[in-house]
Design an enzyme around this catalytic site. Structure first.
Site, PDB file in Angstrom:
ATOM      1  N   LYS A  56       0.844  -1.197   0.000  1.00 53.14           N
ATOM      2  CA  LYS A  56       0.000   0.000   0.000  1.00 53.14           C
ATOM      3  C   LYS A  56       0.879   1.247   0.000  1.00 53.14           C
ATOM      4  CE  LYS A  56      -3.870  -2.415   2.028  1.00 53.14           C
ATOM      5  NZ  LYS A  56      -4.567  -2.862   3.226  1.00 53.14           N
ATOM      6  N   GLN A 100      -4.773  -1.702   9.531  1.00 50.85           N
ATOM      7  CA  GLN A 100      -4.667  -3.015   8.878  1.00 50.85           C
ATOM      8  C   GLN A 100      -5.274  -4.100   9.764  1.00 50.85           C
ATOM      9  OE1 GLN A 100      -3.414  -3.583   5.649  1.00 50.85           O
ATOM     10  NE2 GLN A 100      -4.315  -5.596   6.023  1.00 50.85           N
ATOM     11  N   ASP A 123     -11.266   2.841   3.844  1.00 49.72           N
ATOM     12  CA  ASP A 123     -11.537   1.413   3.672  1.00 49.72           C
ATOM     13  C   ASP A 123     -13.043   1.159   3.552  1.00 49.72           C
ATOM     14  OD1 ASP A 123      -9.508  -0.414   3.396  1.00 49.72           O
ATOM     15  OD2 ASP A 123      -9.112  -0.613   5.544  1.00 49.72           O
TER      16      ASP A 123
END
Ligand code: NAD
Length: 289
Positions: A56, A100, A123
């Site tokens: 990422k 994460q 997200d």
């Protein structure tokens, strides 16, 4: 002669969208001086998570997004993580925050995600963004199903009135996928570990989205002639090779379109994360996107 499905090349579509994103980053910088920023928080030493976070970071760099990585030890207390999230919520250089997952077991993931301000939840996991999706309002869309929608758009697959079968009902893939397909007027069937006669349901589907995590669970012979097959699964077979949830070879001889593993859904997921981050930066800068 057997027909062979067209491959939906996630890498190629993703590269095209990333070019667009790069231009948008430059556009925002030249207009306002703002550089989009994504904060990625990693807790503990999960090997797969470390790889995802690294990828990422690289993907951000590649399109000109600033990436802020925060690595915390496995035994980080909930309050410390909450404090970091609160700081990032306030940080004007950060337009997207990603924690994460999975987090170490001692931490309450839901509370951590819910503490991210919905305006920076790139997200799309925050309950407010999930609610916005379900009620058809603006908000960040979960990156994997969002990327799949872009792929379907790319091949000009008309969803209206089509029968879509999703296998898997996770909060990050299966459930939001169904909502996005419904939004485009598909008729959606969710299948999961308790579903009876999966084969019968898949045989009737114009679109199959497999998000299970079981190597080659979906047999090629179950695929309806001319269907579109999206394989989200990322599994290692006994030889350590990356394989999807669908029997690729056999499914390819029946489907009209199919995504490969790797090189299908995977690259699209990160791309949509970049897209959401840049969109967020535009919004914070008061610029039309
Ligand atoms: P998950 O483990 O949270 O959920 C799996 C789902 O599959 C569950 O809803 C379960 O009910 C269903 N299931 C399990 N066994 C089944 C069976 N025998 N028949 C029918 N349904 C069954 O999974 P997830 O997080 O949604 O991930 C699914 C897969 O997709 C994994 O392989 C994961 O690595 C992959 N994934 C890939 C990306 C990407 O960007 N390519 C993103 C997210 C997840």
């Amino acid at each position: 002669m057997e027909s062979v499905a067209s491959i939906i090349d996630g890498k190629k579509i993703s590269d095209e969208i990333r070019d667009e994103i790069r231009q948008r980053v430059e556009g925002l910088q030249s207009k306002t001086g703002v550089t989009p920023g994504l904060a990625v928080v990693l807790v503990g030493e999960n090997e797969a998570s470390q790889i995802y976070v690294r990828n990422k970071g690289k993907a951000c760099e590649n399109v000109g997004i600033q990436s802020f990585q925060h690595t915390l030890p496995e035994d980080t207390p909930q309050e410390v993580l909450a404090h970091l999230v609160a700081q990032l919520n306030q940080d004007p250089n950060v337009h997207g925050i990603l924690v994460q997952l999975p987090l170490p077991k001692a931490l309450a993931s839901f509370d951590v995600v819910a503490a991210i301000t919905p305006e920076k939840d790139v997200d799309g996991f925050h309950p407010v963004n999930v609610g916005n999706l379900v009620t058809g309002r603006e908000g960040f869309r979960s990156c994997t199903p969002f990327g799949i929608m872009k792929m379907l758009e790319y091949i000009k697959f008309e969803l209206k009135g089509k029968d879509a079968v999703i296998i898997g009902r996770s909060n990050i893939v299966g459930k939001p996928m169904g909502m996005m397909l419904l939004e485009k007027n598909a008729t959606v069937t969710y299948c999961h570990s308790k579903t009876h006669d999966l084969a019968k349901k898949i045989k009737a589907a114009d679109l199959v989205v497999a998000a299970v995590g079981v190597p080659e669970l979906v047999k090629g012979e179950w695929i309806k002639e001319g269907a579109v097959v999206i394989d989200v699964g990322m599994n290692r077979d006994t030889a350590g090779k990356l394989v999807g949830d669908v029997e690729f070879g056999a499914a390819s001889s029946r489907a009209a379109y199919i995504t490969p593993v790797p090189g299908g859904v995977g690259p699209m997921t990160i791309t949509m994360l970049l897209y959401n981050t840049v969109r967020s930066a535009y919004r914070f800068a008061g610029q039309p996107f």
